[in-house]
Design a protein around this motif. Sequence first.
Motif, mmCIF file in Angstrom:
data_model
loop_
_atom_site.group_PDB
_atom_site.id
_atom_site.type_symbol
_atom_site.label_atom_id
_atom_site.label_comp_id
_atom_site.label_asym_id
_atom_site.label_seq_id
_atom_site.Cartn_x
_atom_site.Cartn_y
_atom_site.Cartn_z
ATOM 1 N N TYR A 25 0.849 -1.209 0.000
ATOM 2 C CA TYR A 25 0.000 0.000 0.000
ATOM 3 C C TYR A 25 0.882 1.256 0.000
ATOM 4 C CZ TYR A 25 -4.033 -2.976 0.858
ATOM 5 O OH TYR A 25 -5.021 -3.913 0.730
ATOM 6 N N LYS A 26 1.990 1.195 0.744
ATOM 7 C CA LYS A 26 2.918 2.332 0.761
ATOM 8 C C LYS A 26 3.488 2.549 -0.643
ATOM 9 C CE LYS A 26 7.340 3.598 2.919
ATOM 10 N NZ LYS A 26 8.326 3.268 1.898
ATOM 11 N N PHE A 27 3.852 1.449 -1.328
ATOM 12 C CA PHE A 27 4.400 1.570 -2.681
ATOM 13 C C PHE A 27 3.353 2.146 -3.637
ATOM 14 C CE2 PHE A 27 7.305 -2.277 -1.668
ATOM 15 C CZ PHE A 27 8.202 -1.439 -1.023
ATOM 16 N N ALA A 28 2.108 1.678 -3.493
ATOM 17 C CA ALA A 28 1.037 2.168 -4.378
ATOM 18 C C ALA A 28 0.850 3.671 -4.183
ATOM 19 C CB ALA A 28 -0.261 1.419 -4.084
ATOM 20 N N ILE A 29 0.917 4.116 -2.931
ATOM 21 C CA ILE A 29 0.796 5.555 -2.642
ATOM 22 C C ILE A 29 1.948 6.316 -3.309
ATOM 23 C CG2 ILE A 29 1.092 7.265 -0.789
ATOM 24 C CD1 ILE A 29 -0.634 5.491 0.979
ATOM 25 N N GLU A 30 3.153 5.762 -3.182
ATOM 26 C CA GLU A 30 4.318 6.447 -3.775
ATOM 27 C C GLU A 30 4.148 6.588 -5.287
ATOM 28 O OE1 GLU A 30 7.818 4.432 -2.343
ATOM 29 O OE2 GLU A 30 7.470 5.202 -0.315
ATOM 30 N N GLU A 31 3.639 5.531 -5.924
ATOM 31 C CA GLU A 31 3.427 5.599 -7.382
ATOM 32 C C GLU A 31 2.405 6.670 -7.730
ATOM 33 O OE1 GLU A 31 2.540 2.085 -9.566
ATOM 34 O OE2 GLU A 31 4.236 0.990 -8.728
ATOM 35 N N LEU A 32 1.315 6.682 -6.979
ATOM 36 C CA LEU A 32 0.267 7.680 -7.273
ATOM 37 C C LEU A 32 0.761 9.100 -7.027
ATOM 38 C CD1 LEU A 32 -3.236 6.461 -6.108
ATOM 39 C CD2 LEU A 32 -2.571 7.330 -8.324
ATOM 40 N N MET A 33 1.513 9.275 -5.958
ATOM 41 C CA MET A 33 2.038 10.613 -5.641
ATOM 42 C C MET A 33 2.950 11.086 -6.767
ATOM 43 S SD MET A 33 1.069 11.493 -2.409
ATOM 44 C CE MET A 33 2.257 12.280 -1.376
ATOM 45 N N THR A 34 3.760 10.162 -7.312
ATOM 46 C CA THR A 34 4.653 10.541 -8.419
ATOM 47 C C THR A 34 3.818 10.964 -9.628
ATOM 48 O OG1 THR A 34 6.314 9.006 -7.631
ATOM 49 C CG2 THR A 34 6.528 9.713 -9.911
ATOM 50 N N LYS A 35 2.793 10.178 -9.937
ATOM 51 C CA LYS A 35 1.922 10.542 -11.062
ATOM 52 C C LYS A 35 1.329 11.940 -10.855
ATOM 53 C CE LYS A 35 0.151 5.997 -12.512
ATOM 54 N NZ LYS A 35 0.425 6.159 -13.958
ATOM 55 N N LEU A 36 0.837 12.185 -9.640
ATOM 56 C CA LEU A 36 0.180 13.469 -9.364
ATOM 57 C C LEU A 36 1.179 14.626 -9.428
ATOM 58 C CD1 LEU A 36 -2.128 12.177 -6.513
ATOM 59 C CD2 LEU A 36 -2.934 13.232 -8.635
ATOM 60 N N ARG A 37 2.388 14.403 -8.928
ATOM 61 C CA ARG A 37 3.402 15.470 -8.973
ATOM 62 C C ARG A 37 3.776 15.796 -10.412
ATOM 63 N NH1 ARG A 37 6.223 12.619 -4.702
ATOM 64 N NH2 ARG A 37 5.412 13.402 -2.740
ATOM 65 N N ILE A 55 -0.686 17.701 -1.591
ATOM 66 C CA ILE A 55 -1.123 16.291 -1.549
ATOM 67 C C ILE A 55 -0.670 15.699 -0.214
ATOM 68 C CG2 ILE A 55 -1.069 14.076 -2.790
ATOM 69 C CD1 ILE A 55 0.301 15.545 -5.127
ATOM 70 N N THR A 56 -1.559 14.963 0.413
ATOM 71 C CA THR A 56 -1.146 14.228 1.616
ATOM 72 C C THR A 56 -1.531 12.756 1.412
ATOM 73 O OG1 THR A 56 -3.251 14.697 2.712
ATOM 74 C CG2 THR A 56 -1.423 16.180 3.213
ATOM 75 N N SER A 57 -0.968 11.908 2.226
ATOM 76 C CA SER A 57 -1.291 10.482 2.089
ATOM 77 C C SER A 57 -1.126 9.791 3.436
ATOM 78 C CB SER A 57 -0.363 9.833 1.074
ATOM 79 O OG SER A 57 0.943 9.786 1.596
ATOM 80 N N ARG A 58 -1.733 8.626 3.524
ATOM 81 C CA ARG A 58 -1.519 7.812 4.735
ATOM 82 C C ARG A 58 -1.873 6.344 4.436
ATOM 83 N NH1 ARG A 58 -5.796 5.606 4.508
ATOM 84 N NH2 ARG A 58 -7.847 6.169 5.283
ATOM 85 N N VAL A 59 -1.154 5.475 5.140
ATOM 86 C CA VAL A 59 -1.584 4.071 5.160
ATOM 87 C C VAL A 59 -2.330 3.920 6.472
ATOM 88 C CG1 VAL A 59 -0.826 1.668 5.239
ATOM 89 C CG2 VAL A 59 0.402 3.295 3.798
ATOM 90 N N ALA A 89 -4.998 2.286 1.723
ATOM 91 C CA ALA A 89 -4.114 3.356 1.237
ATOM 92 C C ALA A 89 -4.980 4.542 0.852
ATOM 93 C CB ALA A 89 -3.320 2.880 0.028
ATOM 94 N N GLY A 90 -4.608 5.716 1.322
ATOM 95 C CA GLY A 90 -5.395 6.912 1.014
ATOM 96 C C GLY A 90 -4.508 8.064 0.569
ATOM 97 N N VAL A 91 -4.952 8.738 -0.491
ATOM 98 C CA VAL A 91 -4.235 9.927 -0.975
ATOM 99 C C VAL A 91 -5.259 11.054 -1.030
ATOM 100 C CG1 VAL A 91 -3.084 10.972 -2.975
ATOM 101 C CG2 VAL A 91 -2.543 8.622 -2.331
ATOM 102 N N ARG A 92 -4.880 12.215 -0.494
ATOM 103 C CA ARG A 92 -5.800 13.363 -0.519
ATOM 104 C C ARG A 92 -5.162 14.472 -1.359
ATOM 105 N NH1 ARG A 92 -7.709 14.475 5.149
ATOM 106 N NH2 ARG A 92 -9.095 12.755 4.653
#
Length: 210
Positions: A25-37, A55-59, A89-92
Amino acid sequence: MSGDALLDESVTDAIRQQPGFLLVYKFAIEELMTKLRILSEEFDLTHRHDPIEHITSRVKRPEAIAAKALRRGLAADLAAIAEGLDDVAGVRVVCPFVSDVYQVADMLTGHDDVELLRRKDYVAVPKDNGYRSLHLIVRIPVFLSDRVERVKVEVQLRTIAMDFWATLEHKLFYKYDSQVPADFATELTDVAALAAQLDSRMENLHRRLH
Ligand code: 0O2
């Protein structure tokens, strides 16, 4: 110890004994954050407007996962939890304007490797208490050394005004154990309407300039 407490404990123990469970879930968040950035920076360059404020995120914590699994009546095993819970996994994503919320959602879900599982538009149809945000449940591939895991992430997109309201409401009442007094609830819903008005007026100014 009650049956519920035992179930809670067995889920938190299982999560702790298998650190790989939360790691994907942490890896999935990192991938999404990269896409968003990337979207944020590239859009800013080409359109001279950055649609992402921050952008914020949390597992989710093991205790919170166990509590939600229990509320949902899920079996106390990790496979059932991965299947049954969408927001481990959550991304805001906080955006300046309402139009940015939809634009970022469209750009993100336009990626070939982002599978949209569910979309809940609490901006178009706010919750009864006034809560507004666009929620996406997406699934993205995480490439590990020996396999690919397709991992669910909840993406919440909202404006600064929506975030202001939701953050303070969360502090005050969300998950409040007792019944929220009726006059407080009405006041909060009124404030949510004010936040919506602010969004609409700022959107108008933005449209006039762009
Ligand atoms: P936390 O503490 O933020 O993690 P469903 O999937 O529809 O069966 P679920 O999972 O409650 O039910 O989905 P929903 O309604 O989309 O809500 C998911 C998340 O949105 C919540 O996560 C909150 O983060 C946020 N949210 C939803 N409603 C409200 C609200 O009224 N006020 C605030 N402040 N936030 C809200 P969690 O896990 O419930 O909470």
